[in-house]
Design an enzyme around this catalytic site. Sequence first.
Site, short mmCIF file in Angstrom:
data_model
loop_
_atom_site.label_atom_id
_atom_site.label_comp_id
_atom_site.label_asym_id
_atom_site.label_seq_id
_atom_site.Cartn_x
_atom_site.Cartn_y
_atom_site.Cartn_z
N GLU A 134 44.01 45.88 55.61
CA GLU A 134 44.43 46.75 54.50
C GLU A 134 43.25 46.92 53.54
O GLU A 134 42.29 46.14 53.59
CB GLU A 134 45.62 46.11 53.77
N LYS A 136 40.71 46.78 50.43
CA LYS A 136 40.40 45.84 49.36
C LYS A 136 40.21 46.68 48.11
O LYS A 136 39.19 47.36 47.94
CB LYS A 136 39.14 45.05 49.70
N ASP A 138 39.49 48.02 44.52
CA ASP A 138 38.46 47.65 43.56
C ASP A 138 39.02 47.79 42.16
O ASP A 138 38.85 48.81 41.49
CB ASP A 138 37.24 48.55 43.76
N TYR A 247 50.22 42.87 47.02
CA TYR A 247 49.90 42.55 48.42
C TYR A 247 50.19 41.11 48.83
O TYR A 247 49.84 40.71 49.92
CB TYR A 247 48.46 42.89 48.75
N LYS A 343 33.32 43.40 53.36
CA LYS A 343 32.73 44.17 52.25
C LYS A 343 31.95 45.37 52.78
O LYS A 343 31.14 45.23 53.70
CB LYS A 343 31.77 43.27 51.45
N CYS A 437 15.72 67.81 17.49
CA CYS A 437 16.14 68.46 18.74
C CYS A 437 14.92 68.73 19.62
O CYS A 437 13.95 69.34 19.16
CB CYS A 437 16.88 69.76 18.43
N CYS A 440 14.79 72.94 19.68
CA CYS A 440 14.52 73.78 18.51
C CYS A 440 13.89 72.99 17.36
O CYS A 440 13.55 73.56 16.33
CB CYS A 440 15.80 74.45 18.04
N CYS A 455 22.49 68.41 17.76
CA CYS A 455 21.69 69.43 17.11
C CYS A 455 22.71 70.42 16.55
O CYS A 455 23.55 70.94 17.29
CB CYS A 455 20.81 70.11 18.17
N CYS A 460 20.23 77.31 18.42
CA CYS A 460 19.27 76.57 19.25
C CYS A 460 19.32 77.15 20.66
O CYS A 460 20.41 77.29 21.25
CB CYS A 460 19.66 75.09 19.26
S1 IVH Z 1 44.52 38.99 49.19
C1 IVH Z 1 45.68 34.70 48.82
N1 IVH Z 1 44.44 41.59 49.44
O1 IVH Z 1 39.92 40.82 46.05
C2 IVH Z 1 45.54 36.18 48.69
N2 IVH Z 1 43.10 40.59 47.76
O2 IVH Z 1 37.49 39.22 46.36
C3 IVH Z 1 44.19 36.55 48.28
N3 IVH Z 1 41.82 42.20 46.39
O3 IVH Z 1 40.98 38.02 44.22
C4 IVH Z 1 44.01 37.94 47.93
N4 IVH Z 1 42.55 44.02 47.40
O4 IVH Z 1 41.85 40.37 43.45
C5 IVH Z 1 43.99 40.53 48.77
N5 IVH Z 1 44.49 43.89 49.76
C6 IVH Z 1 44.04 42.82 49.10
C7 IVH Z 1 43.12 42.95 48.03
C8 IVH Z 1 42.66 41.79 47.38
C9 IVH Z 1 41.78 43.54 46.44
C10 IVH Z 1 41.05 41.37 45.43
C11 IVH Z 1 41.82 40.19 44.85
C12 IVH Z 1 41.00 38.99 45.21
C13 IVH Z 1 39.64 39.58 45.42
C14 IVH Z 1 38.78 38.70 46.28
#
Ligand code: IVH
Length: 701
Positions: A134, A136, A138, A247, A343, A437, A440, A455, A460
Amino acid sequence: MYTTEEEIQINQIAQELLQQNEAEVDPSAIDALKKVLNYLDWKYYVQDNPILADVEYDKLFRMLKQVEASYPELVRADSPTQRVAKGISTSFNTVLHYVPMLSLENSYNADDLREWDRKCKVFAKKEVIEYTVEPKYDGAGISVYYEEDHLERAATRGDGIQGEDITNNSKQIKSIPLSAKLSEKNVASLEIRGEVIIRKDTFKAFNEKRIAEGLSILANPRNAASGSLRMLDAAEVAKRGLHAVLYNISYHTNINNAEDNRVLQSHYDTLKWLDSMGFATPTGDMLRTSSIDEVIAYCDAYEAKRDELPFEIDGMVVKVNQLADQETMGQTSHHPRWAIAYKFKARQATSKLLKVEYQVGRTGNIGPVAKIQPVPIGGVTVSSVSLFNEDVIREKDLRIGDTVLVERAGDVIPYIVKPLAELRDGSETAIVFPSHCPVCDDALFKAEGEAAWRCVNINCAAQVVERLIHFASKDAMDIRNLGDANINRFYELGFIKSVEGIYQLDFDAIAQLDKFGAKSIENLKAAIEKSKTQPLYRLVYGLGIRFVGETTAKTLAKSVTHLLDFITWDEARLCTLEDIGPKVASAVVQFFRNEDNIRLIEHLGALGVNVENKHQATDTSAGALNGKTFLFTGTLSQFKRSEAEAMVEAKGGKLLSGVSSKLNYLIVGADAGSKLEKAKKLNTVIVLTEAEFSDLIHTIA
Ligand code: IVH
């Protein structure tokens, strides 16, 4: 969460409620209103599929607020009105997480994932393991806790052991339900983990607004999400448009100490169960597989399409699916052994800050731009990075000659994260913000509470050219053949000195210029001629009144029959219009009190430019589509969506934001999804292809 029958039933209730007179709602309607509004929030924020227009939602909300005000004893914590921010906090209390919030081990390539797969099999003592993959997200980690079916508490991740109590702020996030029917499933309390994120488009719009208001911008969606969660004024949090994806269930208790018979066997089942309880989860973006090759391919596929996703992700998370396996595998003190983050390649790079240039914007704002040694980041070479305003330079303590860390996140503009101060050798020099500026040479000013130096010489040259470019731009008067290069050239040659000059161009003189053949002159003439008939809002927007973006321009244009009607409007009257506050109102009043602006509009009118609201007088009341409602879904290929919508409105039709019994026509492009399904079920909606829509528009009077 809701069966189709329930959805149809709630929609019917909504329609019945909407028929009622707002002033006469009685307390017996409270439950129905709550049910409908909670359902509409879920549709909008969890399912991303709104089904009523904003004005209709607002009416229902007002109705509920009104009965609750008359009968305060009937107000319950799960009422949608209770999301309304209550006061400003001075700080957040610290709270202990029921279960520590662990972080994740990282992997960076296919080999890392294969090695992890090998270790998983050793720890789980199995030959075959099922995985889920799934996104990750941000954003900022969050933990939400429910007791007796109600949201009791929400906390930030903090140091993983304890976080900050942000319950009040979490109630501003509409995808976090205030209540859930957990007791029906024998669940007494539940702690869920997830991520709070901000959609890229919300983030972009938010920053655009801040730039227009002369405020400093938020660096990236991640910082925006975590900063927003910790704001002391919950009303401000509400404005940030946050979203929560959940999640992981980290803790739960059962009612009456009933035996925990582990109905949920896997991570996937858990998330599906959370879906059914009304939470937003990653299931729509999830893969289940026992093949590590498929895991790797899925991660690669998401990395390739990360820019197309509506929110930022910085990788994928691979998890062992069976909860029994997770238990066998256990955890270290930092991370669970059953999950790993994959990552994506960094979108950061280091480069040298060579110099700072200063650009003059349309409203005279001075925008510092860092020129850096060109560096590739995520497939794009970056050599210029906006520094937005002087405060950003000071806060980051940037110096010429610094090695700087630059980040480019998707379609978010690149920005300097920080200078690497430890690499300084003493040769770096201070950045001296100009006092005059650069174009001008007039003295610059900074207004109270604003971050931008300006300005204020409206003549200008840089401002004039920027105003001309804005006037002719695609979203304003849309003069296709009058782009930046031509405007700059015509201005330098003295052919255009102001906006009116566009309509007084000497085409014989232009014909003498290089690269201007008969054909391009014809095209330019035609484009200028066509712009004279643009609807009024485009002119309002094109005039560049401060704080007036496209949406505000539409609101303003709708409210008058002639643009100069605004001469008689004061701030109070302007503030009665939708979404117009004192700041915009004051800018509009100032604009229409200025003699030069009045003369400009009169002159444009005399030159044949449309300065009237023709639609209000004719089309909408007598349009051939009057009374008919439309909605577009899927990817259109023949029209831009905004164009198609404008065609509907021009003929008096109305646009709806979701499928309901009020919808007459649904126009479907490629990959139409749930809206089409719903329209088919409703049986009353006419579904058209783009070609059929085109026929309809062109054959009606
Ligand atoms: S699982 C025990 N699932 O990434 C469960 N984390 O770098 C641990 N994060 O601290 C987390 N998307 O804040 C999980 N689909 C996802 C995530 C996720 C983002 C974040 C989360 C975690 C950090 C670790």
